[in-house]
Design a protein around this motif. Structure first.
Motif, mmCIF file in Angstrom:
data_model
loop_
_atom_site.group_PDB
_atom_site.id
_atom_site.type_symbol
_atom_site.label_atom_id
_atom_site.label_comp_id
_atom_site.label_asym_id
_atom_site.label_seq_id
_atom_site.Cartn_x
_atom_site.Cartn_y
_atom_site.Cartn_z
ATOM 1 N N ASP A 23 44.856 35.277 45.561
ATOM 2 C CA ASP A 23 44.705 36.020 46.813
ATOM 3 C C ASP A 23 45.418 37.357 46.705
ATOM 4 O O ASP A 23 46.498 37.451 46.103
ATOM 5 C CB ASP A 23 45.328 35.242 47.980
ATOM 6 C CG ASP A 23 44.556 33.996 48.354
ATOM 7 O OD1 ASP A 23 43.366 33.899 48.004
ATOM 8 O OD2 ASP A 23 45.144 33.118 49.008
ATOM 9 N N GLY B 159 41.253 39.675 49.918
ATOM 10 C CA GLY B 159 40.255 39.261 48.945
ATOM 11 C C GLY B 159 40.876 38.341 47.915
ATOM 12 O O GLY B 159 42.042 37.961 48.024
ATOM 13 N N CYS C 1 35.256 41.745 47.695
ATOM 14 C CA CYS C 1 35.578 41.630 49.120
ATOM 15 C C CYS C 1 34.480 42.313 49.932
ATOM 16 O O CYS C 1 33.711 43.109 49.410
ATOM 17 C CB CYS C 1 36.938 42.245 49.432
ATOM 18 S SG CYS C 1 37.111 43.955 48.929
ATOM 19 N N GLY D 21 32.687 44.734 45.728
ATOM 20 C CA GLY D 21 34.122 44.849 45.940
ATOM 21 C C GLY D 21 34.683 46.200 45.564
ATOM 22 O O GLY D 21 33.963 47.200 45.549
#
Length: 135
Positions: free
Chosen positions: A22, A35, A49, A88
């Protein structure tokens, strides 16, 4: 892998490792993007993300070693968004405290398939920057 992709990999300054940790990006005191990092090097991280920051945005980045609920086990670095795509963002590390730098190195050591290459990269750099005599 295409020839162009292979050449791109050869130009990388640091080995990338696959991880599943994380992360939180904090560009200011009101915004948080969470994310899960999948790709890490001593130079930066790629974070799949849905929330995005504009390229060039500077941010604090926290890598949670034991999940976001355990904030005592995290690395804190300064970064800048260098790439954003549909999946992302890529964040380049611009500042890493000395203690967190050593933890980051260990994280890469434990997740690499080529420890000799990683150790060579660490030896040829002073923190995030290449040593002047390393060329």
């Amino acid at each position: 892998m295409s020839e162009d992709e292979n050449q791109g990999e050869d130009r990388r300054e640091f080995t990338r490792v696959r991880i599943h940790l994380d992360v939180g990006l904090y560009p200011d005191d009101r915004t948080t993007i969470i994310g899960v990092a999948h790709n890490l090097s001593l130079n930066g991280v790629y974070i799949p993300c849905t929330g995005k920051l504009p390229v060039g945005t500077e941010c604090d980045l926290r890598i949670y070693l034991e999940g976001r609920e355990n904030e005592s086990m995290q690395l804190e670095v300064l970064g800048k968004v260098t790439r954003s795509d549909e999946a992302g963002m890529a964040v380049e590390f611009t500042g890493v405290p000395l203690d967190d730098l050593e933890h980051l190195r260990n994280l890469i050591r434990y997740n690499t398939d080529d420890i000799d290459a990683v150790e060579s990269e660490f030896q040829s750099h002073m923190g995030l920057k290449k040593k002047p005599d390393a060329d």
